[in-house]
Scaffold this motif. Structure first.
Motif, PDB file in Angstrom:
ATOM      1  N   UNK A 154     -35.376 -10.741  32.717  1.00  0.00           N
ATOM      2  CA  UNK A 154     -34.794 -11.280  33.948  1.00  0.00           C
ATOM      3  C   UNK A 154     -33.298 -10.995  33.916  1.00  0.00           C
ATOM      4  N   UNK A 155     -32.789 -10.178  34.829  1.00  0.00           N
ATOM      5  CA  UNK A 155     -31.373  -9.789  34.794  1.00  0.00           C
ATOM      6  C   UNK A 155     -30.409 -10.940  35.072  1.00  0.00           C
ATOM      7  N   UNK A 156     -30.921 -12.093  35.527  1.00  0.00           N
ATOM      8  CA  UNK A 156     -30.039 -13.228  35.789  1.00  0.00           C
ATOM      9  C   UNK A 156     -29.807 -14.087  34.548  1.00  0.00           C
ATOM     10  N   UNK A 157     -30.566 -13.833  33.482  1.00  0.00           N
ATOM     11  CA  UNK A 157     -30.473 -14.656  32.274  1.00  0.00           C
ATOM     12  C   UNK A 157     -29.457 -14.064  31.306  1.00  0.00           C
ATOM     13  N   UNK A 158     -28.489 -14.872  30.891  1.00  0.00           N
ATOM     14  CA  UNK A 158     -27.491 -14.418  29.928  1.00  0.00           C
ATOM     15  C   UNK A 158     -27.659 -15.015  28.560  1.00  0.00           C
ATOM     16  N   UNK A 159     -28.267 -16.215  28.495  1.00  0.00           N
ATOM     17  CA  UNK A 159     -28.482 -16.913  27.223  1.00  0.00           C
ATOM     18  C   UNK A 159     -29.873 -17.522  27.236  1.00  0.00           C
ATOM     19  N   UNK A 160     -30.588 -17.402  26.120  1.00  0.00           N
ATOM     20  CA  UNK A 160     -31.901 -18.033  25.965  1.00  0.00           C
ATOM     21  C   UNK A 160     -31.863 -18.862  24.685  1.00  0.00           C
ATOM     22  N   UNK A 161     -32.161 -20.139  24.809  1.00  0.00           N
ATOM     23  CA  UNK A 161     -32.065 -21.063  23.681  1.00  0.00           C
ATOM     24  C   UNK A 161     -33.443 -21.460  23.183  1.00  0.00           C
ATOM     25  N   UNK A 162     -33.609 -21.518  21.868  1.00  0.00           N
ATOM     26  CA  UNK A 162     -34.871 -21.935  21.288  1.00  0.00           C
ATOM     27  C   UNK A 162     -35.069 -23.436  21.389  1.00  0.00           C
ATOM     28  N   UNK A 196     -32.081 -24.910  37.119  1.00  0.00           N
ATOM     29  CA  UNK A 196     -31.173 -23.771  37.250  1.00  0.00           C
ATOM     30  C   UNK A 196     -30.689 -23.224  35.938  1.00  0.00           C
ATOM     31  N   UNK A 197     -29.997 -24.056  35.146  1.00  0.00           N
ATOM     32  CA  UNK A 197     -29.413 -23.556  33.912  1.00  0.00           C
ATOM     33  C   UNK A 197     -29.194 -24.706  32.940  1.00  0.00           C
ATOM     34  N   UNK A 198     -29.430 -24.447  31.648  1.00  0.00           N
ATOM     35  CA  UNK A 198     -29.069 -25.431  30.642  1.00  0.00           C
ATOM     36  C   UNK A 198     -27.550 -25.457  30.500  1.00  0.00           C
ATOM     37  N   UNK A 199     -27.039 -26.501  29.848  1.00  0.00           N
ATOM     38  CA  UNK A 199     -25.603 -26.708  29.736  1.00  0.00           C
ATOM     39  C   UNK A 199     -25.087 -26.346  28.348  1.00  0.00           C
ATOM     40  N   UNK A 200     -25.961 -26.316  27.362  1.00  0.00           N
ATOM     41  CA  UNK A 200     -25.564 -25.926  26.010  1.00  0.00           C
ATOM     42  C   UNK A 200     -26.757 -25.369  25.268  1.00  0.00           C
ATOM     43  N   UNK A 202     -28.904 -24.243  21.680  1.00  0.00           N
ATOM     44  CA  UNK A 202     -29.137 -24.753  20.338  1.00  0.00           C
ATOM     45  C   UNK A 202     -28.416 -23.863  19.330  1.00  0.00           C
ATOM     46  N   UNK A 203     -27.480 -24.435  18.587  1.00  0.00           N
ATOM     47  CA  UNK A 203     -26.740 -23.638  17.604  1.00  0.00           C
ATOM     48  C   UNK A 203     -27.604 -23.114  16.490  1.00  0.00           C
ATOM     49  N   UNK A 204     -28.790 -23.705  16.314  1.00  0.00           N
ATOM     50  CA  UNK A 204     -29.689 -23.271  15.237  1.00  0.00           C
ATOM     51  C   UNK A 204     -30.421 -21.979  15.562  1.00  0.00           C
ATOM     52  N   UNK A 205     -30.669 -21.733  16.859  1.00  0.00           N
ATOM     53  CA  UNK A 205     -31.515 -20.596  17.223  1.00  0.00           C
ATOM     54  C   UNK A 205     -31.356 -20.313  18.717  1.00  0.00           C
ATOM     55  N   UNK A 222     -16.710 -24.410  19.637  1.00  0.00           N
ATOM     56  CA  UNK A 222     -18.159 -24.323  19.445  1.00  0.00           C
ATOM     57  C   UNK A 222     -18.749 -23.183  20.265  1.00  0.00           C
ATOM     58  N   UNK A 223     -19.235 -22.139  19.599  1.00  0.00           N
ATOM     59  CA  UNK A 223     -19.733 -20.963  20.308  1.00  0.00           C
ATOM     60  C   UNK A 223     -21.070 -21.235  21.004  1.00  0.00           C
ATOM     61  N   UNK A 224     -21.972 -22.009  20.403  1.00  0.00           N
ATOM     62  CA  UNK A 224     -23.271 -22.221  21.033  1.00  0.00           C
ATOM     63  C   UNK A 224     -23.107 -22.919  22.391  1.00  0.00           C
ATOM     64  N   UNK A 225     -22.212 -23.887  22.463  1.00  0.00           N
ATOM     65  CA  UNK A 225     -21.903 -24.546  23.734  1.00  0.00           C
ATOM     66  C   UNK A 225     -21.190 -23.573  24.664  1.00  0.00           C
TER      67      UNK A 225
END
Length: 385
Positions: A154-162, A196-200, A202-205, A222-225
């Motif tokens: 999906x070209x609209x997704x920039x980050x995917x969190x586990x 729509x979008x998560x706000x932060x 998961x720094x683990x994965x 904090x890079x994950x946030x």
């Protein structure tokens, strides 16, 4: 004075009710009729990915971490694994070098700079456009890489969190409250994904497009946030992927969890201030509302606690009711301190200890953030196997 006292006492409770109950309820309403992002079919050729693992003195865990990642279901010729040693002084580097013939590379930093500095270094060294970051202390479920990577079709997704799953022997751990909170947070992210979008992340994965990898990102933040915030600045949204499971061992010490919470919240506050433009609803719309509700409103609960203490003292001077409320509050503090210090306490006391530790950590985090006390380097939280 009585009205002011009641306002001061009620403020943290009102903020907590909004952040932890009303905001999730509103998300559930907004999510009605909006399904979770549908998983696409497997591509004919899986994209190349880079997996990065920041590590400092992880001699006890790094071999199992690498074995875990190598065993994950993803084409071996389509992924690189890079362990970034933050100037480790134990046997971490030697263990990583044993895997050189299996596609695992070691990037050693000449001097210790902290996790974000290690991630900055990795950003300049990785070769592929999709980057997955994970920790040395966690374990990724064997079939979790592909669901995470699929989202980037999906070209609209920039980050995917586990999806973090807290594991461990609750009966033997004083930080048992951590488990319930992690589950609550994952459900909230699932709702935010549908809206729509998560706000932060998961720094683990978590995974992200290389284009949102700011290699000059300040080491004390904090890079994950921030990855989610940077993605939104670039017009991307961020999603939580339920099928991408990461097992996170609970800390066996509430003291360790207490220190982690101070560090995490103080870095989060500093990161939000650094990216405060995202709170502008005229420019970022619903994302700004969700950011203020999910992060800022929660953190303001702890900022309001010292004022609530002043309000309690004012109330106590007005009559028996105020004195009784103050006495009950003091009893709650005593039980909370007991729960923090008594390892063999009953579960209800340990839960009170976890709640008190979280509140105290939040107050200290605000103090550190306002004093601009930065924590780029810290001792990693050592979790059980």
């Amino acid at each position: 004075m009585i009205i002011l006292a009641w306002i001061l006492v009620a403020a943290p409770f009102a903020l907590a009710v909004y952040a932890y109950a009303l905001y999730p309820a509103l998300l559930r309403l907004l999510a009605l009729g909006r399904p979770a992002p549908a998983a696409t079919s497997d591509p004919e050729s899986w994209p190349f990915i880079s997996i990065t693992v920041p590590a400092y003195n992880e001699e006890r865990a790094i071999r199992a971490t690498i074995d875990n990642l190598l065993a994950c279901d993803y084409p071996a010729d389509r992924r690189e694994i890079m362990v970034v040693s933050d100037a480790s002084t134990d046997g971490t580097d030697a263990i990583v070098r044993e895997y050189a013939d299996r596609g695992v590379t070691l990037l050693r930093l000449p001097q210790r700079g902290g996790k974000t500095a290690a991630e900055n270094a990795a950003g300049a060294a990785v070769r592929h456009d999709i980057v997955i970051n994970t920790d040395a202390s966690v374990r990724v479920k064997r079939d979790s890489l592909k669901p995470l990577v699929r989202m980037f079709a999906d070209p609209t997704v920039g980050v995917a969190s586990g999806r973090d799953v807290s594991v461990g022997d609750v009966s033997a751990e004083s930080s048992a409250g951590e488990s319930g909170y992690v589950g609550y947070e994952m459900e909230l992210r699932a709702l935010e994904t549908r809206v729509g979008s998560i706000i932060g992340a998961s720094g683990c994965f978590y995974a992200f497009r290389r284009s949102v990898y700011d290699t000059q990102f300040p080491d004390a933040l904090s890079r994950d946030f921030a990855s989610v915030l940077i993605a939104r600045e670039q017009g991307y949204r961020s999603v939580s992927v339920d099928e991408a499971v990461c097992f996170v061992p609970r800390t066996v010490s509430l003291d360790a969890e207490f220190r982690r919470k101070i560090r995490t919240m103080a870095r989060g506050l500093a990161t939000l201030w650094y990216k405060r433009a995202l709170l502008n609803p005229f420019r970022y719309g619903a994302f700004s509302f969700m950011l203020a509700s999910h992060k800022l409103a929660r953190w303001l609960v702890y900022a309001a606690l010292p004022l609530a203490a002043v309000g309690l003292l004012l109330l106590a001077s007005t009559g028996p009711l105020g004195a009784g409320i103050l006495a009950l509050s003091a009893l709650g503090v005593v039980i909370g301190v007991l729960g923090m210090r008594w390892r063999g306490a009953p579960r209800v006391v340990r839960m009170a200890g976890f709640a008190f530790a979280s509140a105290l950590a939040g107050v200290i985090a605000w103090k550190d953030a306002l004093a601009r006390k930065r924590r780029p380097i810290w001792e990693p939280t050592r979790r059980p196997a």
